[in-house]
Design an enzyme around this catalytic site. Structure first.
Site, mmCIF file in Angstrom:
data_model
loop_
_atom_site.group_PDB
_atom_site.id
_atom_site.type_symbol
_atom_site.label_atom_id
_atom_site.label_comp_id
_atom_site.label_asym_id
_atom_site.label_seq_id
_atom_site.Cartn_x
_atom_site.Cartn_y
_atom_site.Cartn_z
ATOM 1 N N GLU A 1 -9.394 -17.174 6.848
ATOM 2 C CA GLU A 1 -8.289 -17.181 5.892
ATOM 3 C C GLU A 1 -8.558 -18.146 4.735
ATOM 4 O OE1 GLU A 1 -5.936 -15.125 5.639
ATOM 5 O OE2 GLU A 1 -6.235 -14.101 7.546
ATOM 6 N N CYS B 1 -3.411 0.331 -1.953
ATOM 7 C CA CYS B 1 -2.419 -0.070 -2.965
ATOM 8 C C CYS B 1 -3.040 -1.129 -3.874
ATOM 9 C CB CYS B 1 -1.162 -0.602 -2.275
ATOM 10 S SG CYS B 1 0.285 -0.733 -3.353
ATOM 11 N N CYS C 1 -2.418 6.547 -4.023
ATOM 12 C CA CYS C 1 -1.098 6.838 -3.459
ATOM 13 C C CYS C 1 -1.133 8.001 -2.466
ATOM 14 C CB CYS C 1 -0.099 7.145 -4.580
ATOM 15 S SG CYS C 1 0.255 5.715 -5.643
ATOM 16 N N CYS D 1 -1.691 6.749 1.005
ATOM 17 C CA CYS D 1 -0.822 5.667 1.472
ATOM 18 C C CYS D 1 0.043 6.131 2.644
ATOM 19 C CB CYS D 1 0.059 5.168 0.333
ATOM 20 S SG CYS D 1 1.185 3.836 0.827
ATOM 21 N N CYS E 1 8.207 4.514 -0.563
ATOM 22 C CA CYS E 1 7.843 3.707 -1.725
ATOM 23 C C CYS E 1 8.727 4.036 -2.919
ATOM 24 C CB CYS E 1 6.375 3.945 -2.076
ATOM 25 S SG CYS E 1 5.797 2.975 -3.490
#
Length: 537
Positions: A117, A273, A280, A283, A289
């Site tokens: 991270e 995205c 799209c 997705c 959305c």
């Protein structure tokens, strides 16, 4: 809205079938989720702090238009299932994910997540993979990292950028080993409170992925996903929007698979995205959305040969003007589509600073040509890294020869000014500073300094490439190498750096308020400073 519900129902049916196929392929997967390990931490809403937070949340939610919220629990569950089903089949195979899945020891698992991270902050996945692999091979445990020197950490981190991340990571490892008994804090709150450099996002990622705590996370990818899913067009860095995004993330996180859910949301933002040209059609949550619905509405309205209006919900603010919608000063841009969300705030350009820098070499040194490096102080920009001697240019630069020569002589003693050769120019931009270097070279013909002062080192060219130096110094070194005997002068890089093909350096007078970097040449460094290329035993 009947169209929306029908689409959601159809999508859930497909995802249920996909989930069933996945279970058949991995019959024991439900018993071995890395993000829901044994001893998974559950939320405790009964504490006074949690109750106060819940009351604040309810007050905040009451002021937000329902358009920017999830309508009910059914929508939230549909979002979770669709996203997780997609993630189970489409997630990338990344070394830190394998490490978290395979590691049984909670502290080692948390450490592996923590390293990944920190490295992934402001850095692309493709760049991080090699650094992460080498890091975990060299320091597989917190104890290994705690015993390493800062020199070694900087050396491995060199080229990854944002060098304070590596230093804070080691500081945190030492705190865990020396003050916390070698055990990582187990919740997002305690991770953030006890570990240096661990903010809200990193704490949430470690807690959810390593310990299974049901806590949401918000990084740049999640910001983009949530802003589009709920049509949030206001500045995503504002306090109001940030607060709302964290609230949505906490609502959505799956309590049974929090780590997988958080990684799925980030994966969606990174691969589907995306900032420009989002995919799209691929997705898994497109039916939920609002940005996609807005695009369809605008396309419908723009079609002169169609009549009527699409069945799409609009924002109806409870009071006054909605503070989460696109600002009136930035109307809908048809060419952007869903990328209208979120809108980026304008960034201030980095301030400019100018330096004269010299690659000082000993061509006849024992063992081959050696070059001089000096160490930066232990705090501030590029803390603890090594670089070529340089001076900051505050004025027109007309005295840069003299100033640079005086700085070099402070390290080596008297030097012939006539041998200082201009090689070229190098620019490097950090997050907030653009540094432009005028690069010079100087060879010590037959003269070798009697002593090397603290904070300086003579290295061979080969040793330089493995030393803890910044990317900017590697650029400077390439200019130097292009002017060595045997270099092909016809290369594009050589032509750009050649003093015969460059105009004399001209300088703008920098802002008088900018920071002067001269102070870094005189750090307090003990005489037993470890070697640039020391390796952990």
């Amino acid at each position: 809205m009947r169209k929306l519900r029908a689409a959601v129902g159809s999508n859930l049916g497909k995802q249920a079938a996909s989930q069933e196929r996945r279970k058949k392929r991995a019959p024991n997967s439900s018993q071995a989720k890395p993000s829901a390990p044994k001893g998974r931490i559950s939320e405790c809403p009964g504490t006074p702090a949690d109750l106060a937070s819940q009351q604040e949340e309810e007050i905040f939610q009451a002021s937000v238009s329902p358009y920017h919220l999830f309508r009910n629990r059914t929508e939230i569950i549909a979002f979770r299932k669709s996203l997780l089903s997609w993630y189970d089949t489409e997630k990338r195979d990344l070394p830190w994910r394998r490490q978290a899945e395979d590691e049984e020891d909670l502290d080692r698992r948390a450490y592996a997540v923590w390293v990944s991270e920190v490295m992934l902050q402001q850095t692309q996945v493709a760049t991080v993979i090699n650094y992460y692999t080498r890091w975990m091979q060299k320091w597989p445990t917190l104890q290994n990292l705690a015993n390493a020197s800062l020199e070694e950490v900087n050396q491995l981190w060199a080229g990854l950028g944002y060098y304070s991340r590596g230093r804070r990571l080691q500081e945190g490892a030492r705190k865990v080993v020396e003050e916390l008994g070698g055990h990582m804090p187990r919740t997002a709150d305690t991770l953030q409170q006890l570990l240096p450099g661990v903010g809200r996002y990193t704490a949430g990622a470690i807690a959810s992925i390593a310990f299974g705590q049901a806590t949401g996370v918000v990084d740049g990818n999640v910001v983009r996903v949530l802003c589009r899913v709920r049509a949030i067009g206001a500045d995503s860095k504002s306090t109001l929007v940030s607060q709302h995004l964290w609230s949505l993330a906490q609502q959505l996180v799956d309590p049974n698979r929090p780590g997988d859910f958080n990684q799925a949301a980030m994966e969606l933002g990174a691969t589907v995205c995306t900032p420009q040209r989002p995919l799209c059609s691929q997705c898994p949550v497109q039916s939920l959305c609002r940005a996609r619905q807005r695009v369809e509405k605008e396309q419908f309205s723009a079609s002169w040969n169609l009549q009527g209006t699409p069945d799409v919900e609009d924002c109806t603010p409870i009071t006054g003007k909605c503070q989460l919608c696109l600002p009136s000063t930035e109307p809908w841009n048809y060419t952007l589509g869903v990328a209208n969300f979120p809108r980026k705030a304008s960034r201030r350009p980095p301030r400019e600073e100018y330096l004269a820098i010299c690659v000082l070499e000993q061509p006849r040194a024992l063992g081959g040509t050696h070059i001089l490096l000096v160490q930066r102080p232990s705090s501030g920009l590029l803390a603890g890294l090594w670089e070529f001697p340089s001076v900051t240019l505050e004025h027109s630069g007309q005295h840069q020869h003299k100033d640079l020569l005086q700085k070099l002589q402070s390290w080596t003693g008297p030097l012939p000014a006539t041998h200082l050769q201009y090689l070229g120019e190098v620019s490097h931009t950090f997050s907030h500073i653009k540094l432009t270097y005028q690069v010079y070279g100087l060879a010590l013909e037959g003269q070798t300094p009697v002593t090397t002062p603290p904070g300086a080192r003579w290295l061979t060219r080969e040793e330089f490439h493995t030393a803890a130096v910044s990317t900017a110094m590697k650029k400077v070194f390439r200019v130097y190498e292009d002017h060595q005997p045997g270099t092909c002068k016809g290369s594009k890089r050589s032509q750009l750096s050649s003093p015969t093909s460059q105009k004399k350096p001209s300088w703008k007078k920098p802002n008088r308020g900018q920071q002067v970097l001269d102070s870094f040449f005189w750090p307090h460094i003990p005489t037993d400073t470890p070697s640039l290329n020391s390796v952990a035993q």
